[in-house]
Design a protein around this motif. Structure first.
Motif, PDB file in Angstrom:
ATOM      1  N   ALA A 129      40.391  46.660  35.178  1.00  0.00           N
ATOM      2  CA  ALA A 129      40.657  45.222  35.184  1.00  0.00           C
ATOM      3  C   ALA A 129      41.962  44.912  35.919  1.00  0.00           C
ATOM      4  O   ALA A 129      42.060  43.923  36.650  1.00  0.00           O
ATOM      5  CB  ALA A 129      40.717  44.688  33.753  1.00  0.00           C
TER       6      ALA A 129
ATOM      7  N   ASP B 145      38.326  50.384  31.057  1.00  0.00           N
ATOM      8  CA  ASP B 145      38.249  48.925  31.005  1.00  0.00           C
ATOM      9  C   ASP B 145      39.602  48.298  31.332  1.00  0.00           C
ATOM     10  O   ASP B 145      39.695  47.321  32.083  1.00  0.00           O
ATOM     11  CB  ASP B 145      37.806  48.462  29.616  1.00  0.00           C
TER      12      ASP B 145
ATOM     13  N   ASP C  10      39.254  38.582  26.387  1.00  0.00           N
ATOM     14  CA  ASP C  10      39.036  38.554  27.841  1.00  0.00           C
ATOM     15  C   ASP C  10      40.244  39.135  28.565  1.00  0.00           C
ATOM     16  O   ASP C  10      41.085  38.404  29.097  1.00  0.00           O
ATOM     17  CB  ASP C  10      38.760  37.114  28.296  1.00  0.00           C
TER      18      ASP C  10
ATOM     19  N   CYS D 295      43.658  38.352  35.778  1.00  0.00           N
ATOM     20  CA  CYS D 295      43.468  37.404  36.887  1.00  0.00           C
ATOM     21  C   CYS D 295      44.472  36.255  36.800  1.00  0.00           C
ATOM     22  O   CYS D 295      45.023  35.820  37.822  1.00  0.00           O
ATOM     23  CB  CYS D 295      42.038  36.877  36.879  1.00  0.00           C
TER      24      CYS D 295
ATOM     25  N   GLN E  73      40.176  40.917  31.355  1.00  0.00           N
ATOM     26  CA  GLN E  73      40.037  40.661  32.787  1.00  0.00           C
ATOM     27  C   GLN E  73      40.581  39.290  33.151  1.00  0.00           C
ATOM     28  O   GLN E  73      41.293  39.120  34.145  1.00  0.00           O
ATOM     29  CB  GLN E  73      38.574  40.764  33.208  1.00  0.00           C
TER      30      GLN E  73
ATOM     31  N   SER F  41      41.135  45.502  39.697  1.00  0.00           N
ATOM     32  CA  SER F  41      40.209  44.537  40.284  1.00  0.00           C
ATOM     33  C   SER F  41      40.815  43.144  40.396  1.00  0.00           C
ATOM     34  O   SER F  41      40.372  42.337  41.218  1.00  0.00           O
ATOM     35  CB  SER F  41      38.911  44.479  39.473  1.00  0.00           C
ATOM     36  N   ALA F  42      41.853  42.865  39.590  1.00  0.00           N
ATOM     37  CA  ALA F  42      42.553  41.579  39.730  1.00  0.00           C
ATOM     38  C   ALA F  42      43.392  41.536  40.993  1.00  0.00           C
ATOM     39  O   ALA F  42      43.821  40.460  41.424  1.00  0.00           O
ATOM     40  CB  ALA F  42      43.436  41.331  38.508  1.00  0.00           C
TER      41      ALA F  42
END
Length: 264
Positions: free
Chosen positions: A218, A214, A129, A135, A131, A221-222
């Motif tokens: 990621a 990817d 994971d 985050c 992503q 987008s975090a």
């Protein structure tokens, strides 16, 4: 990350922990010693005086380097076995590192905005994971802090990687295949410069292939702002010491380095 995937990764690295620690500390990981970690250090912003968290710290060799660079460092890893080896090294030769068993892809248990930098060296490609890891890094960083990580280069280290050779056995090219195949698998390997004749069980390393999109999407987008991307080549000196490094100097990229900032 599913609980089952997390448990599988932890179990594999607990099985690897003793041999991995022995091999790294006895100089068998020449990629780390002569290429990947020096390249990471060269790309890294100054960390002296910063509070730093090391994602996927393993047995702690790189983590201890960060402490010697003047940072106040905490290391986390999903493997209890690797963390125990890291803690033993800290007891034997204290450099001020604190260690904790935790997954970097979920709530690590630290308060939000606890760190100035989150670092990770050659670990994030081994978790399912990414992503979630980005985050969690964003949550843990103070505004203006940064994340810096290195991973196997996703455009070249693909599930279908194969070296091409000429009729004399000389390596002449790199075949990249199955780039978009994101199927997870377990890779079995051992360090290539071990003494001849040793009977060593290969490491079992879970792998989670991703594309470069990817990874970078990621990070973005975090909430991070990407500030630097590097694809370093081994130095001439490293290639003289380990001639097979020249494949990664001349034919393809082994390493992807990313630095990204949490906006103020």
């Amino acid at each position: 990350m599913t609980d089952q995937a997390q448990e599988e990764v932890a179990a594999r690295w607990n099985q690897n922990a003793d041999q991995w620690t022995n091999d790294v500390r006895n100089g068998y990981d020449v990629y780390r010693d002569l290429f990947t970690f020096p390249a990471f250090q060269q790309c890294l912003p100054p960390i002296a005086g910063l509070e730093v968290l090391d994602f996927g710290c393993g047995e702690g060799s790189n983590t201890r380097h960060f402490a010697r660079m003047g940072a106040k460092v905490t290391g986390i890893d999903i493997s209890q076995g690797l963390i125990e080896h890291a803690r033993q090294a800290e007891v034997a030769d204290p450099v001020g590192v604190t260690y904790k068993v935790a997954s970097y892809s979920s709530d690590t248990g630290f308060p939000a905005s606890s760190f100035d930098a989150v670092l990770s060296t050659m670990a994030l490609m081994d978790g399912p994971d990414f992503q979630g890891a980005m985050c969690e890094a964003y949550r843990l960083l103070r505004p203006g802090g940064f994340v810096a990580f290195s991973v196997l280069h996703p455009c070249f280290i693909t599930p279908g990687l194969q070296w091409q050779k000429d009729e004399h056995g000389r390596t002449t090219g790199l075949c990249v295949a199955r780039y978009f195949d994101r199927s997870s698998f377990t890779e079995h390997w051992k360090f290539g410069n071990r003494p001849t004749g040793e009977n060593v069980v290969p490491f079992a390393v879970p792998r989670f292939p991703r594309t470069i999109g990817d990874y970078l999407n990621a990070v973005a987008s975090a909430g991070f702002r990407i500030s630097r991307i590097e694809e370093p080549q081994p130095t001439e000196e490293a290639c003289k010491t380990v001639p097979r490094f020249s494949r990664w100097r001349d034919l393809g990229a082994f390493l992807l380095l990313v630095v990204a900032e949490r906006p103020i």
